[in-house]
Design a protein around this motif. Structure first.
Motif, short mmCIF file in Angstrom:
data_model
loop_
_atom_site.label_atom_id
_atom_site.label_comp_id
_atom_site.label_asym_id
_atom_site.label_seq_id
_atom_site.Cartn_x
_atom_site.Cartn_y
_atom_site.Cartn_z
N GLY A 439 0.79 -1.22 0.00
CA GLY A 439 0.00 0.00 0.00
C GLY A 439 0.82 1.27 0.00
O GLY A 439 0.26 2.36 0.03
N ILE A 440 2.14 1.16 -0.04
CA ILE A 440 3.04 2.33 -0.01
C ILE A 440 3.89 2.30 -1.28
O ILE A 440 4.35 1.25 -1.71
CB ILE A 440 3.96 2.30 1.24
CG1 ILE A 440 3.10 2.19 2.51
CG2 ILE A 440 4.85 3.52 1.28
CD1 ILE A 440 2.22 3.37 2.78
N LYS A 441 4.13 3.48 -1.88
CA LYS A 441 4.88 3.53 -3.14
C LYS A 441 6.38 3.34 -2.93
O LYS A 441 7.08 2.93 -3.85
CB LYS A 441 4.63 4.86 -3.84
CG LYS A 441 5.40 6.04 -3.24
CD LYS A 441 5.30 7.28 -4.07
CE LYS A 441 6.19 8.40 -3.54
NZ LYS A 441 7.62 8.09 -3.64
N ASP A 442 6.90 3.62 -1.74
CA ASP A 442 8.34 3.51 -1.49
C ASP A 442 8.80 2.07 -1.66
O ASP A 442 8.13 1.13 -1.19
CB ASP A 442 8.68 3.99 -0.08
CG ASP A 442 8.35 5.46 0.12
OD1 ASP A 442 9.29 6.25 0.23
OD2 ASP A 442 7.15 5.80 0.15
N THR A 443 9.94 1.88 -2.29
CA THR A 443 10.46 0.54 -2.55
C THR A 443 11.96 0.47 -2.27
O THR A 443 12.64 1.50 -2.25
CB THR A 443 10.21 0.11 -4.01
OG1 THR A 443 10.88 1.02 -4.88
CG2 THR A 443 8.72 0.07 -4.33
N LEU A 444 12.42 -0.74 -2.06
CA LEU A 444 13.85 -1.04 -1.99
C LEU A 444 14.17 -1.99 -3.13
O LEU A 444 13.62 -3.10 -3.21
CB LEU A 444 14.20 -1.69 -0.65
CG LEU A 444 15.55 -2.41 -0.55
CD1 LEU A 444 16.70 -1.44 -0.80
CD2 LEU A 444 15.71 -3.09 0.80
N THR A 445 15.05 -1.57 -4.03
CA THR A 445 15.46 -2.41 -5.15
C THR A 445 16.72 -3.17 -4.77
O THR A 445 17.74 -2.58 -4.40
CB THR A 445 15.71 -1.57 -6.41
OG1 THR A 445 14.52 -0.86 -6.75
CG2 THR A 445 16.12 -2.45 -7.58
N VAL A 446 16.63 -4.50 -4.84
CA VAL A 446 17.76 -5.37 -4.49
C VAL A 446 18.30 -5.97 -5.78
O VAL A 446 17.59 -6.66 -6.51
CB VAL A 446 17.33 -6.49 -3.53
CG1 VAL A 446 18.51 -7.38 -3.19
CG2 VAL A 446 16.72 -5.90 -2.26
N THR A 447 19.56 -5.68 -6.06
CA THR A 447 20.24 -6.28 -7.21
C THR A 447 21.12 -7.42 -6.68
O THR A 447 21.94 -7.21 -5.79
CB THR A 447 21.10 -5.26 -7.95
OG1 THR A 447 20.27 -4.16 -8.35
CG2 THR A 447 21.75 -5.87 -9.17
N LEU A 448 20.91 -8.61 -7.22
CA LEU A 448 21.53 -9.81 -6.67
C LEU A 448 22.34 -10.52 -7.74
O LEU A 448 21.89 -10.72 -8.86
CB LEU A 448 20.44 -10.75 -6.14
CG LEU A 448 20.85 -12.14 -5.70
CD1 LEU A 448 21.76 -12.05 -4.49
CD2 LEU A 448 19.63 -12.98 -5.37
N SER A 449 23.57 -10.88 -7.40
CA SER A 449 24.39 -11.74 -8.24
C SER A 449 25.12 -12.72 -7.32
O SER A 449 25.15 -12.55 -6.10
CB SER A 449 25.39 -10.92 -9.07
OG SER A 449 26.24 -10.16 -8.21
N THR A 450 25.69 -13.76 -7.91
CA THR A 450 26.35 -14.80 -7.11
C THR A 450 27.84 -14.86 -7.41
O THR A 450 28.30 -14.52 -8.50
CB THR A 450 25.72 -16.18 -7.38
OG1 THR A 450 25.70 -16.43 -8.79
CG2 THR A 450 24.31 -16.24 -6.85
#
Length: 778
Positions: A439-450
């Motif tokens: 319900g909130i527009k704020d986001t955390l973008t997680v970029t993942l690599s191994t």
């Protein structure tokens, strides 16, 4: 500087959880350092030269750090890629609302470089901004049964704006209406009824429709009043309405509804009926599934009669995707139905309308407070083989599902946090996913690599002495030139001593490399299986495809197949890793496991021979303990019997005893005759363990009184004489009865005999008869 300190703190937090886990390296096919670190989160590689013994496979370089150091590998020679967390964007949380600049979630971007199966934990923080804008879309059922409610809604504009102004100074309201699809069997398709579906006496009735958008978001109270007053009731045939159709269009037609980018979005659905959903359209011959797209022209839903209703899952996904929180304001008779619907739609609330909807403002205000005080953090679609879990850090942690964290009773401007644990289960290319509060527009973008590659400090020599100057060193092992093979490149292809080399590739004089590999320089180089994996083992005797399956998954999907046997993940056991490790089903009332007479496997007792499940309490086929423990009872209680000389050694460890004058109620009551002919009474209770008893022994035993020798001898002689006389009489009687039987048989035969009157066949009559004629017979 602050970001660096935060990074170190988060990294330490991520490691703390790992220290508590048991480090195990489950090795499969290991031919290089890269293979090793991909085998498990605790597998590391020793690049030290001459670490392996002569003839030992290089896979021995792969193990846990503890094991490798114990076997002589130096710490600086161990290769173990680490997890990395990089905070890319970390704007601080806002204290008050600022247009397009308010921050309610931090950090906003991070980058993770993970070792497969090695989790890392970081923290996200959330704080609701004071005065954050609210967009409220009032979506009303205009079927005929809502006639009285519509009249009240036309007058609630002032009260509704007043309630929203208590929450924020940036409120907007929109309005929409719905009935149902204008086809049979939902609506009467008679031309007159389509134009006026209400009662004939009702003059103010608008034509039947599915969904109509009436008013886009506006901060003006007078505009809301005017538009709503222009609305009139409509009608349809069946009780369920097209609520889901209307909500879907209100969610996906954002530019027409007027949702703002930075706002709390609410849809208030008021109705007194149930709802149609996916599949119901077949009743009207509508087979095309809902495409979740906007189909609004001139403020009307144009695909109402051509496209099926959306499913609850489709609607829930679009509401979540567009950060919209629904409030279902329904009548009492529909409360249960919509509460079930609310369970399937995240961040939704249900309130009960009064008979004429005059309490709708209070209902909306209460529902908004419940929604805003509950913060749920989750993620969108995760990349394959990625797992994310949440641990809320707040005073009132709520119940959450597997993929979300919840904090309840959160106030405006109260900062709360969540620990987020991310695990990559396998090697992968760079992927991204989003974490956000519902319900909130704020986001955390997680970029993942191994991190699945070894970075070894290799010597630069192309022809290293360690490899007999026929190859170079790569992570401690030799990479040979063309034409040379072997652990140290010591064998040239075509060596004459081929028989000896081939013999070392045969197990128990069997087939060379089990027919699954090639013997190269005395060592098996295994082939690949049909599925592309490799055989392995000193003689290629193993593969990882023929383990036991559970639910059609190899090792139940909870373990790894290694050489035809399942190696289960922590917390699982069984031949196919089909069971969670648990002793709950094996626990007894006295908190023992299987009464000490079996082992708990797959949450079930496997009893020793003779004992019965479920908890190995009884042993119907075992010898009677009253008899088997008699000798111990005799020696412990009365210092007599066969075990008298070594009683403490033979009995004290298996029987705890006490002498009593009166019994309590133990499990088994026994009465046996001991070696002295005395009756011994004792009670037995089997304690935990196979041969472990508690005994209550009655102090007094019943022994027979001694008899007179003279009486015994006299009695014996008299008994013998009496027996002899009786025997003679019996013999005499037997002979008499036999003779009597024979005599009677003779008499019966005599009576039955008859004398024959026939002529003698040997007698011949005279041939000549002479008569004297003068003889008169006188």
């Amino acid at each position: 500087m602050d970001q660096c300190l935060l990074f170190l703190l988060l990294l330490l937090m991520g490691r703390n959880g790992l220290c508590q886990q048991e480090e195990v390296c489950s090795k499969s096919v290991i031919n290089s350092c890269n293979d090793c670190i991909r085998s498990g989160p605790y597998c590391v590689w020793c690049q030290q030269l001459n670490f392996t013994k002569a003839g030992e496979q290089e896979a021995a370089r792969c193990d846990t750090q503890t094991q490798l150091i114990a076997r002589g590998c130096k710490m600086e020679e161990i290769i173990s890629p680490k997890d990395h967390l990089i905070i890319v964007k970390n704007d601080p949380l806002s204290n008050s609302f600022k247009q397009q600049e308010s921050v309610q979630l931090t950090p906003q971007k991070i980058q993770l470089i993970l070792r497969p199966e090695l989790p890392i934990t970081f923290r996200v923080s959330f704080k609701r901004v004071q005065g954050y804008p609210v967009d409220l879309y009032y979506l009303m059922d205009l079927s005929y049964s809502m006639k009285d409610d519509l009249e009240n809604v036309k007058e609630l504009g002032q009260d509704l704006f007043a309630a929203l102004n208590k929450i924020t100074g940036h409120a907007q309201i929109g309005f929409g209406a719905f009935v149902d699809k204008t086809v049979l069997p939902y609506t009467n398709t008679n031309k007159k009824k389509l134009q006026k579906p209400c009662d004939d006496n009702d003059q103010q009735c608008q034509a039947a429709f599915g969904y109509r958008h009436v008013l886009s978001m506006t901060p003006r109270e007078d505009e809301f009043k005017i538009k709503v007053k222009e609305q009139f009731i409509s009608g349809n045939l069946d009780s369920p309405e097209g609520s889901l159709d209307a909500m879907m269009q209100a969610a996906v037609c954002g530019d027409k509804i007027g949702w703002r980018n930075s706002s709390t979005r609410l849809i208030v659905l008021t109705t007194d009926a149930g709802f149609h959903m996916a599949g119901d359209g077949k009743l009207a011959g509508i087979l095309e599934p809902n495409d979740e797209q906007c189909h609004m022209e001139y403020n009307l839903y144009t695909k109402s009669s051509e496209m099926d209703y959306p499913s609850v899952g489709q609607l829930a996904m679009q509401l979540e995707k567009n950060n919209i929180q629904p409030i279902f304001a329904v009548t009492k008779n529909m409360e249960t139905v919509y509460k079930q619907l609310s369970k399937m739609i995240p961040k939704s609330e249900v309130g009960v309308l009064s008979s004429n909807s005059n309490n709708v403002v209070q209902l909306i205000e209460s529902a908004y407070n419940r929604l805003s005080s509950k913060v749920t953090v989750t993620h969108d679609n995760l990349p394959d083989n990625v797992r994310v879990t949440y641990t809320p850090i707040c005073d009132h942690a709520g119940l959450a599902g597997d993929n979300e964290g919840v904090c309840d009773n959160v106030h405006v401007e109260q900062e709360i946090s969540f620990n987020v644990t991310v695990t990559a289960l396998s090697c992968m290319e760079k992927k991204s996913f989003t974490i956000r509060p519902l319900g909130i527009k704020d986001t955390l973008t997680v970029t993942l690599s191994t991190n699945c590659e070894c970075k070894c400090d290799d010597p630069s020599d192309r022809n290293h002495t360690h490899c007999k100057e026929k190859g170079r060193v790569s992570c401690g092992i030799c990479s040979c030139q063309e034409g040379f093979v072997g652990q140290f490149c010591e064998c040239a292809i075509g060596d004459k001593d081929e028989r000896t080399l081939r013999a070392s590739c045969q197990r128990q004089n069997g087939t060379e490399c089990e027919g699954r590999g090639d013997c190269v320089c005395g060592r098996c180089q295994c082939h690949t299986t049909e599925s592309g994996s490799s055989y392995h083992g000193d003689f290629c005797e193993c593969d990882d495809e023929h383990c036991e399956k559970f639910q059609n998954k190899l090792c139940g999907g909870k373990g790894k197949c290694n050489c035809d046997r399942c190696e289960c993940n922590p917390g699982y056991e069984g031949s196919a890793c089909q069971c969670r490790v648990s002793e709950e089903g094996c626990r007894t009332l006295n908190n023992t496991v299987c009464f000490g007479r079996g082992t708990c496997k797959c949450n079930r007792c496997e009893c020793k021979e003779g004992y019965q499940q479920p908890r190995c309490k009884k042993c119907p086929g075992c010898p009677d303990p009253c008899q088997t423990k008699l000798n111990c009872i005799e020696c412990l209680g009365f210092d007599s019997g066969p075990f008298k000389k070594n009683c403490s050694m033979a009995c004290s460890k298996s029987i705890y005893h006490e002498m009593v004058n009166q019994f309590t109620k133990l499990n088994q009551q026994c009465q046996q005759k001991d070696s002295e002919g005395c009756w011994v009474k004792f009670n037995l209770e089997q304690l935990v363990g196979d041969d472990n008893y508690r005994a209550e022994i009655l102090k007094q035993r019943d022994c027979p009184e001694p008899h007179s020798v003279t009486a015994i001898i006299g009695g014996s002689i008299a008994s013998v004489a009496l027996i002899g006389i009786v025997l003679l009489m019996l013999i005499k009687l037997f002979i008499y009865m036999k003779d009597l039987k024979e005599f009677r048989k003779f008499e019966n035969e005599k009576k039955k005999s008859k004398w024959a009157n026939a002529d003698n066949p040997l007698f011949q009559n005279a041939t000549t008869t002479v008569s004297n004629p003068t003889f008169t017979g006188e």
